[in-house]
Design an enzyme around this catalytic site. Structure first.
Site, mmCIF file in Angstrom:
data_model
loop_
_atom_site.group_PDB
_atom_site.id
_atom_site.type_symbol
_atom_site.label_atom_id
_atom_site.label_comp_id
_atom_site.label_asym_id
_atom_site.label_seq_id
_atom_site.Cartn_x
_atom_site.Cartn_y
_atom_site.Cartn_z
ATOM 1 N N ASP A 14 0.868 -1.165 0.000
ATOM 2 C CA ASP A 14 0.000 0.000 0.000
ATOM 3 C C ASP A 14 0.919 1.234 0.000
ATOM 4 O OD1 ASP A 14 -2.256 1.744 0.604
ATOM 5 O OD2 ASP A 14 -1.482 1.784 2.657
ATOM 6 N N ASP A 68 -0.279 5.066 0.852
ATOM 7 C CA ASP A 68 -0.569 6.054 1.900
ATOM 8 C C ASP A 68 -0.502 5.429 3.288
ATOM 9 O OD1 ASP A 68 -1.130 8.549 0.528
ATOM 10 O OD2 ASP A 68 -2.770 7.446 -0.409
HETATM 11 C C1 XBP Z 1 -5.509 6.020 0.744
HETATM 12 C C2 XBP Z 1 -6.644 6.838 0.391
HETATM 13 C C3 XBP Z 1 -6.428 7.994 -0.502
HETATM 14 C C4 XBP Z 1 -5.582 9.106 0.064
HETATM 15 C C5 XBP Z 1 -5.718 10.359 -0.771
HETATM 16 O O1 XBP Z 1 -5.966 4.751 1.198
HETATM 17 O O2 XBP Z 1 -7.753 6.568 0.782
HETATM 18 O O3 XBP Z 1 -7.689 8.525 -0.761
HETATM 19 O O4 XBP Z 1 -5.981 9.401 1.386
HETATM 20 O O5 XBP Z 1 -5.378 10.110 -2.108
HETATM 21 P P1 XBP Z 1 -5.011 3.476 1.103
HETATM 22 P P2 XBP Z 1 -6.334 10.545 -3.312
HETATM 23 O O6 XBP Z 1 -3.754 3.808 1.854
HETATM 24 O O7 XBP Z 1 -5.798 2.387 1.803
HETATM 25 O O8 XBP Z 1 -4.753 3.163 -0.345
HETATM 26 O O9 XBP Z 1 -6.784 11.944 -3.035
HETATM 27 O O10 XBP Z 1 -5.464 10.439 -4.546
HETATM 28 O O11 XBP Z 1 -7.487 9.601 -3.321
HETATM 29 MG MG MG Z 2 -2.925 3.050 3.582
#
Ligand code: XBP
Ligand code: MG
Length: 238
Positions: free
Chosen positions: A3, A5
């Site tokens: 993953d 983020d």
């Molecule tokens: C990450 C997200 C993303 C980010 C923002 O979740 O939910 O929406 O917060 O990025 P994960 P965007 O780590 O579970 O993948 O604005 O590009 O969506």
């Molecule tokens: Mg995440």
């Protein structure tokens, strides 16, 4: 499979949150997301979906919330991409070491994220050599975001890998649910926003990549020097 983020990158509190707030300000809106309130908003995956949920809770009708969320998310994505290109979005401590170790060991690596491709690619290019990750699947390529398994299943489909022997590395309950629904083993490396997430049946939960990471729950697994290593992931995969 990684993953992005909160897992590879420390990107939410001082990254996405700031970019969302800049987009609100640019649009002349008074909305601002504080550090704590943003933690609650993270339960909605996807930036556009998060904006839409927020606007709906502020009383916007469905059509207007969708239109405004799309516009704000476009501006936010541009802002966040600039932060990435400026080197303002760091990797989590221990990630560089782990990725280097996995590369040296010849372990195949992939990225499965609900983030947007325009900044995800920039972030990976900024921090890693081009061939580090074999392929990257982002929100745009699947119909449903985490906690649905679609990004993980799409990586399996495109790579031809069987799910068996594949470990997902996640930071949150939504990520864990997605990985489990795809039939993958899952290591959860919590962070400040996800330390209190409910993480049922995760194969292993630790509070960092190390050094001096602590195991929170899960199966007995090696953490040499308190670090997630190739040995940790090999134990989870088998
Ligand atoms: C990450 C997200 C993303 C980010 C923002 O979740 O939910 O929406 O917060 O990025 P994960 P965007 O780590 O579970 O993948 O604005 O590009 O969506
Ligand atoms: Mg995440």
């Amino acid at each position: 499979m990684f993953d992005v983020d909160g897992t590879l990158a420390d990107s939410e509190r001082d990254g996405h949150r700031v970019a969302f707030n800049e987009a609100f300000a640019d649009a002349g809106l008074v909305d601002r997301w504080g550090i704590d309130s943003y933690g609650k908003l993270l339960s909605v995956t996807g930036g556009k979906q998060r904006l839409r949920a927020h606007l709906a809770s502020r009383g916007y009708g469905e059509a207007e919330a969708t239109r405004l969320a799309t516009e704000l998310h476009r501006a936010k994505t541009q802002r966040f991409r600039e932060m990435v290109l400026d080197g303002r979005i760091p990797l989590r401590p221990g990630v560089r070491r782990l990725v280097d170790e996995l590369r040296q060991a010849g372990v195949r690596m992939f990225v499965a994220t609900t983030g947007s491709r325009s900044w995800v690619e920039a972030l990976l290019d900024h921090h890693f050599e081009a061939s580090t990750f074999e392929l990257t699947v982002t929100a745009a390529e699947v119909p449903r975001l985490k906690p649905h398994p679609d990004v993980y299943l799409e990586v399996l489909r495109r790579s031809g890998l069987p799910g068996q022997g594949v470990v997902a590395i996640e930071d949150s309950a939504n990520g864990l649910l997605a990985a489990q629904a795809a039939g993958l083993r899952c290591l959860v490396v919590t962070n400040d926003y996800t330390a209190d997430d409910h993480l049922p049946n995760a194969d292993l939960v630790v509070d960092g990549f190390g050094p001096s990471a602590n195991q929170i729950s899960g199966v007995p697994a090696p953490l040499p020097g308190g670090a997630v290593t190739v040995a940790t992931l090999t134990a989870l995969a088998s």
